[in-house]
Design a protein around this motif. Structure first.
Motif, PDB file in Angstrom:
ATOM      1  N   ALA A 165       0.813  -0.814   0.335  1.00 56.26           N
ATOM      2  CA  ALA A 165       0.042   0.300  -0.164  1.00 56.26           C
ATOM      3  C   ALA A 165       0.500   0.979  -0.235  1.00 56.26           C
ATOM      4  O   ALA A 165       2.055   1.521   0.684  1.00 56.26           O
ATOM      5  CB  ALA A 165      -1.281   0.039   1.632  1.00 56.26           C
ATOM      6  N   LYS A 204      -1.825  -2.988  -2.150  1.00 52.41           N
ATOM      7  CA  LYS A 204      -2.785  -2.122  -2.518  1.00 52.41           C
ATOM      8  C   LYS A 204      -2.990  -3.296  -3.793  1.00 52.41           C
ATOM      9  O   LYS A 204      -2.297  -3.919  -4.368  1.00 52.41           O
ATOM     10  CB  LYS A 204      -1.971  -1.057  -3.155  1.00 52.41           C
ATOM     11  CG  LYS A 204      -2.824  -0.194  -4.384  1.00 52.41           C
ATOM     12  CD  LYS A 204      -2.031   0.793  -4.870  1.00 52.41           C
ATOM     13  CE  LYS A 204      -2.361   1.541  -5.464  1.00 52.41           C
ATOM     14  NZ  LYS A 204      -1.655   2.651  -5.885  1.00 52.41           N
ATOM     15  N   GLU A 245     -10.257  -9.089   0.158  1.00 54.70           N
ATOM     16  CA  GLU A 245     -10.127  -8.185   1.432  1.00 54.70           C
ATOM     17  C   GLU A 245      -9.939  -9.967   2.685  1.00 54.70           C
ATOM     18  O   GLU A 245      -9.084  -9.435   3.274  1.00 54.70           O
ATOM     19  CB  GLU A 245     -11.568  -7.873   1.227  1.00 54.70           C
ATOM     20  CG  GLU A 245     -10.804  -6.392   1.774  1.00 54.70           C
ATOM     21  CD  GLU A 245     -11.963  -5.564   2.029  1.00 54.70           C
ATOM     22  OE1 GLU A 245     -13.449  -6.019   2.300  1.00 54.70           O
ATOM     23  OE2 GLU A 245     -12.001  -4.219   2.123  1.00 54.70           O
ATOM     24  N   LYS A 292      -6.606   1.317   8.905  1.00 54.32           N
ATOM     25  CA  LYS A 292      -7.263  -0.115   7.903  1.00 54.32           C
ATOM     26  C   LYS A 292      -6.445  -0.090   6.474  1.00 54.32           C
ATOM     27  O   LYS A 292      -5.086  -0.151   6.278  1.00 54.32           O
ATOM     28  CB  LYS A 292      -8.083   1.363   6.312  1.00 54.32           C
ATOM     29  CG  LYS A 292      -9.448   1.604   7.123  1.00 54.32           C
ATOM     30  CD  LYS A 292     -10.058   2.681   5.334  1.00 54.32           C
ATOM     31  CE  LYS A 292     -11.063   3.421   6.897  1.00 54.32           C
ATOM     32  NZ  LYS A 292     -11.489   4.061   5.657  1.00 54.32           N
ATOM     33  N   HIS A 293      -6.561  -1.486   6.391  1.00 52.23           N
ATOM     34  CA  HIS A 293      -5.298  -2.345   5.693  1.00 52.23           C
ATOM     35  C   HIS A 293      -5.375  -2.434   4.697  1.00 52.23           C
ATOM     36  O   HIS A 293      -4.145  -3.015   3.303  1.00 52.23           O
ATOM     37  CB  HIS A 293      -5.139  -4.140   6.951  1.00 52.23           C
ATOM     38  CG  HIS A 293      -5.620  -3.473   8.156  1.00 52.23           C
ATOM     39  ND1 HIS A 293      -4.285  -3.659   8.764  1.00 52.23           N
ATOM     40  CD2 HIS A 293      -6.383  -3.952   8.526  1.00 52.23           C
ATOM     41  CE1 HIS A 293      -4.592  -2.903   9.703  1.00 52.23           C
ATOM     42  NE2 HIS A 293      -6.028  -3.826   9.745  1.00 52.23           N
ATOM     43  N   MET A 294      -6.365  -2.520   3.386  1.00 55.11           N
ATOM     44  CA  MET A 294      -6.163  -2.968   1.815  1.00 55.11           C
ATOM     45  C   MET A 294      -6.960  -1.531   1.340  1.00 55.11           C
ATOM     46  O   MET A 294      -7.867  -0.940   1.472  1.00 55.11           O
ATOM     47  CB  MET A 294      -7.155  -3.883   1.446  1.00 55.11           C
ATOM     48  CG  MET A 294      -7.574  -4.304  -0.114  1.00 55.11           C
ATOM     49  SD  MET A 294      -8.073  -5.252  -0.544  1.00 55.11           S
ATOM     50  CE  MET A 294      -9.291  -4.889  -0.978  1.00 55.11           C
ATOM     51  N   GLN A 295      -6.031  -1.347   0.368  1.00 54.42           N
ATOM     52  CA  GLN A 295      -6.256   0.326  -0.473  1.00 54.42           C
ATOM     53  C   GLN A 295      -6.632  -0.507  -1.726  1.00 54.42           C
ATOM     54  O   GLN A 295      -5.446  -1.354  -2.649  1.00 54.42           O
ATOM     55  CB  GLN A 295      -4.715   0.623  -0.515  1.00 54.42           C
ATOM     56  CG  GLN A 295      -4.436   1.982  -1.789  1.00 54.42           C
ATOM     57  CD  GLN A 295      -3.668   2.226  -2.121  1.00 54.42           C
ATOM     58  OE1 GLN A 295      -2.525   2.398  -1.287  1.00 54.42           O
ATOM     59  NE2 GLN A 295      -3.306   3.679  -2.579  1.00 54.42           N
ATOM     60  N   GLU A 338      -0.940  -7.765   7.047  1.00 58.16           N
ATOM     61  CA  GLU A 338      -0.358  -6.235   7.165  1.00 58.16           C
ATOM     62  C   GLU A 338      -1.121  -5.059   6.435  1.00 58.16           C
ATOM     63  O   GLU A 338      -2.460  -3.947   7.025  1.00 58.16           O
ATOM     64  CB  GLU A 338       0.824  -5.650   7.766  1.00 58.16           C
ATOM     65  CG  GLU A 338       1.305  -3.792   7.773  1.00 58.16           C
ATOM     66  CD  GLU A 338       0.252  -3.685   9.595  1.00 58.16           C
ATOM     67  OE1 GLU A 338       0.765  -2.815  10.581  1.00 58.16           O
ATOM     68  OE2 GLU A 338      -0.313  -4.352  10.047  1.00 58.16           O
ATOM     69  N   SER A 339      -0.753  -5.075   5.254  1.00 59.05           N
ATOM     70  CA  SER A 339      -2.082  -4.195   3.996  1.00 59.05           C
ATOM     71  C   SER A 339      -0.938  -4.190   2.756  1.00 59.05           C
ATOM     72  O   SER A 339      -0.016  -4.779   2.380  1.00 59.05           O
ATOM     73  CB  SER A 339      -0.571  -2.223   5.249  1.00 59.05           C
ATOM     74  OG  SER A 339       0.259  -2.178   4.709  1.00 59.05           O
ATOM     75  N   LEU A 399      -1.899   5.193   4.020  1.00 58.07           N
ATOM     76  CA  LEU A 399      -1.565   4.360   5.185  1.00 58.07           C
ATOM     77  C   LEU A 399      -1.785   5.115   5.708  1.00 58.07           C
ATOM     78  O   LEU A 399      -2.594   5.496   7.484  1.00 58.07           O
ATOM     79  CB  LEU A 399      -0.292   3.787   5.204  1.00 58.07           C
ATOM     80  CG  LEU A 399      -0.448   2.619   4.313  1.00 58.07           C
ATOM     81  CD1 LEU A 399       1.164   1.565   4.580  1.00 58.07           C
ATOM     82  CD2 LEU A 399      -1.498   1.035   5.163  1.00 58.07           C
TER      83      LEU A 399
END
Length: 714
Positions: free
Chosen positions: A527, A581, A564, A538-541, A578-579, A532
């Motif tokens: 991401a 995109k 997701e 939040k974790h997903m862009q 963790e994150s 961030l």
């Protein structure tokens, strides 16, 4: 309706052992709510009512109490101007493992007494509490406690608050004496001394002239106080330059109040709660400087139907809006939801809308809480804090409102767990009981997460630290009578990606009749840092760059959902991601065979394929560790931290001891307290809190992955 000008909702927060619960006990005694002071070390404190709190002498859950205080008074006696102020006070825990208790209290409070120990000054958890108060813009008063202890130094703590917390700390008092000779304070606004009487438990006191040996220092600090306040008020500034003595006490109080509410200054006071000194002056300061619900701007929320921002003023005639900030299970009453009312009025027996679930709930009873005791009331109005019974479904952070005027208030920030432990019931009888116990505990504590290990079938509890999980397992045994076996604590690792790649995934299935078809082309990787920062928690862009209808719009949410859901199990060792995109920019569909399910499955399949190519890495939690040790053990302690892969960040001396700050991986810190005791003959102490996640070194990552895969084979 009670006049909200005389209402104060405030909390008491600080590092472990700064004296929060002791101070709360004194407040309850002086306001006439209890007739005998209960001490923490005797397990008799009002707000520490849980068995575990009494045994350990620590606070685990935040407790709310209500009381009234007469102000202003002259030498403690009422005058014609005296008004009754209503207080809602929340006593919070100091241990970082229970940080969510502080977090959720901050969200609903209007003010805070930040306690500091006069000996230890600003400690790690003081910094955490301060950051939480900054996050919710809570005005605060500083109270330096334990002035009777050896090594107490009020002005040192004021200096630390300025330097370490970046606050404009302004002393309103100076201590008369310190350590065993601490007898009272000099009030720099009145320029009088206050000496408390020990024989009346500090209920009464005398005013005396400023001691001669302190006159020069008192005048110097009064000048600094007037300067700090005059900066804030132009009229005072003119008076200050023309004739400083013409500034009245009331003008100073008013300007301090404005500056405190505006977060421009932090008034600093001192005393010794245990010795009954200084608590009443702190309560007067709460009335003078901390805001009432009316002094704070109207609360902002989002209308769930229109998406527009709406305001709710602290007024009983506005539509009802409240935030549930804590859920508690009481053995006699059932599920209790604590909530703060921001606007309107709620009568017992009426209905409210829970915006998250979209359901109407009947509030059968409303209570004012006094620690773990409930006092029923008929209604509750704007600006007050209470608890309600009768909810079928409620979670921490839910907005409750008038069904005709829906609004969603800003939720709380809930930190991620860093440590987990496997538990399994000892007998068949315990199986069902354990499920119920965990469901209730998770409802109460948003930092406690539960999942089932697919391979072993064990239940994995994840929390904020070893103490947190130890208390949870202990509560399962005592409150819910569940006997469990528990495994060794495990670190909650995460996974992340280092490279961005493009990938095409096609799903084709034909099994007689209607098939499944989906085709997506996407960019996949870490991401963006900017995103961030703006989207904490939040974790997903997810970026939808599809134009021209290559994939119909109604299938996009299914693709997002597929990605997701995939984030919960990474490709290296099945740890959560963790994150990341995902940018979708092309694809295709089939008129008959494509549906939402096809695109969701295609996204899950695409995640597994793309994740392997996007250079996945294992992340480990890094803890911020602070060790206080006598100088002779410095070498041993730093050597031990180095062996634990610690990065030393600085050394400092405090009250004759050395303070070592370091960042150390959590996996190396199990059993550290015991090791530290043996290294320092029991004289060193340490505190630890979560800092951030970092990629684990290759050898550690390989070991963890091999262990997880080995378990799966078994």
């Amino acid at each position: 309706m009670a006049d909200l000008k005389f209402q104060r909702n405030f909390g008491i927060a600080a590092h472990i052992d700064a004296g929060k619960t002791t101070t709360t006990e004194r407040i309850l005694r002086y306001t006439g709510m209890i007739h005998k002071i209960g001490e923490v070390h005797d397990g008799a404190a009002t707000t520490d009512w849980m068995e575990q709190e009494k045994e350990r002498g620590i606070t685990i859950t935040s407790a709310a109490v209500s009381c009234q205080w007469n102000f202003p008074t002259v030498l403690g006696k009422e005058t014609p101007d005296t008004k009754k102020y209503s207080f809602n006070i929340i006593d919070t825990p100091g241990h970082v493992d229970f940080t969510v208790e502080v977090e959720r209290s901050m969200r609903v409070l209007d003010g805070l007494i930040a306690l500091f120990s006069a000996v230890d000054g600003v400690e790690p958890q003081s910094e955490t509490v301060w950051r939480q108060a900054n996050r919710y813009k809570v005005p605060r008063i500083g109270f330096v406690n334990k002035m009777d202890r050896s090594g107490a130094d009020f002005l040192m703590v004021v200096k630390q608050v300025k330097e370490m917390l970046g606050a404009k700390a302004v002393p309103l008092q100076l201590p008369i004496g310190a350590e065993d000779d601490f007898t009272g304070v000099v009030d720099l606004i009145k320029m009088k001394g206050i000496i408390w009487h020990m024989e009346t438990e500090g209920m009464t006191f005398d005013e005396i002239p400023v001691p001669e040996n302190m006159l020069e220092e008192a005048n110097e600090w009064r000048q600094k106080l007037i300067e700090a306040v005059a900066e804030y008020d132009d009229k005072l500034l003119e008076k200050f330059f023309d004739d400083p003595s013409s500034i009245s006490e009331d003008e100073v109080h008013e300007a301090i109040g404005k500056a405190c509410i505006d977060l421009s200054i932090v008034p600093m006071m001192c005393g010794s709660s245990f010795k009954n000194k200084g608590v009443q002056t702190a309560l007067d300061a709460v009335c003078r400087y901390l805001p009432s619900p009316v002094d704070i701007d109207a609360v902002e929320g989002i209308n769930p139907e229109s998406g527009e921002v709406e305001l709710r003023k602290p007024d009983a005639s506005e539509p009802f809006a409240a935030l549930a900030f804590k859920i508690m299970t009481d053995p006699f009453v059932g599920r209790l939801a604590f909530f703060r009312v921001y606007s309107g009025r709620l009568d017992a027996g009426s209905y409210v809308l829970n915006v998250r679930s979209g359901k109407k709930e009947r509030i059968s009873r409303i209570m004012k809480m006094f620690a773990n005791k409930q006092n029923p009331i008929n209604f509750i109005e704007a600006g007050d804090i209470g608890a309600a019974v009768g909810f079928k479904e409620i979670k921490t952070g839910d907005t409750l409102c008038d069904e005709n005027y829906p609004i969603t208030l800003e939720n709380m920030f809930i930190p991620e767990p860093v440590i987990s432990v496997a538990v399994e019931p000892k007998t068949q009888v315990d199986v069902d009981k354990m499920g119920m116990a965990i469901a209730k505990l998770v409802e109460e504590d948003p930092t406690l997460r539960v999942k089932t290990d697919e391979e072993t079938g064990q239940t994995i509890l994840s929390g904020m630290g070893e103490l947190h999980l130890e208390i949870i397992v202990d509560r399962m045994r005592r409150e819910f009578k569940v006997e469990v076996n528990q495994g060794a604590p495990q670190v909650a690792y995460k996974e992340a990606f280092q490279a961005s790649i493009q990938h095409r995934e096609t799903l084709k299935k034909q099994t007689g009749g209607r098939g499944k078809f989906a085709d997506i082309v996407f960019e996949f990787g870490p991401a963006d840092q900017e995103w961030l920062k703006e989207n904490v928690g939040k974790h997903m862009q997810f970026v939808n760059d599809i134009f021209g209808g290559s994939i119909p719009r109604e299938f996009i949410p299914a693709i997002q959902k597929g990605f997701e859901q995939s984030m919960t199990t990474g490709v290296l060792a099945s740890y959560p991601v963790e994150s990341m995109k995902v940018r979708i920019f092309d694809g295709s569909f089939h008129q008959v065979d494509s549906d939402s399910m096809s695109f969701e499955l295609c996204a899950k399949q695409g995640f597994r394929e793309a994740a392997r190519k996007a250079k996945p890495v294992l992340l480990e939690p890094i803890m911020r560790v602070e060790v206080i040790t006598p100088e002779q053990y410095m070498g041993d302690v730093t050597g031990d931290l180095n062996r634990r892969r610690g990065m030393l960040e600085g050394m400092d001396s405090r009250a004759g001891a050395q303070v070592i700050k370091a960042k150390v991986p959590l996996s190396e810190m199990f059993g550290y307290v015991t090791q530290l005791r043996s290294l320092s003959s029991g004289r060193a102490s340490s505190t630890m809190e979560f800092s951030h996640y970092n990629p684990a070194p290759n050898n550690i990552a390989e070991e963890v992955i091999a262990r997880v895969k080995g378990k799966a084979k078994e």
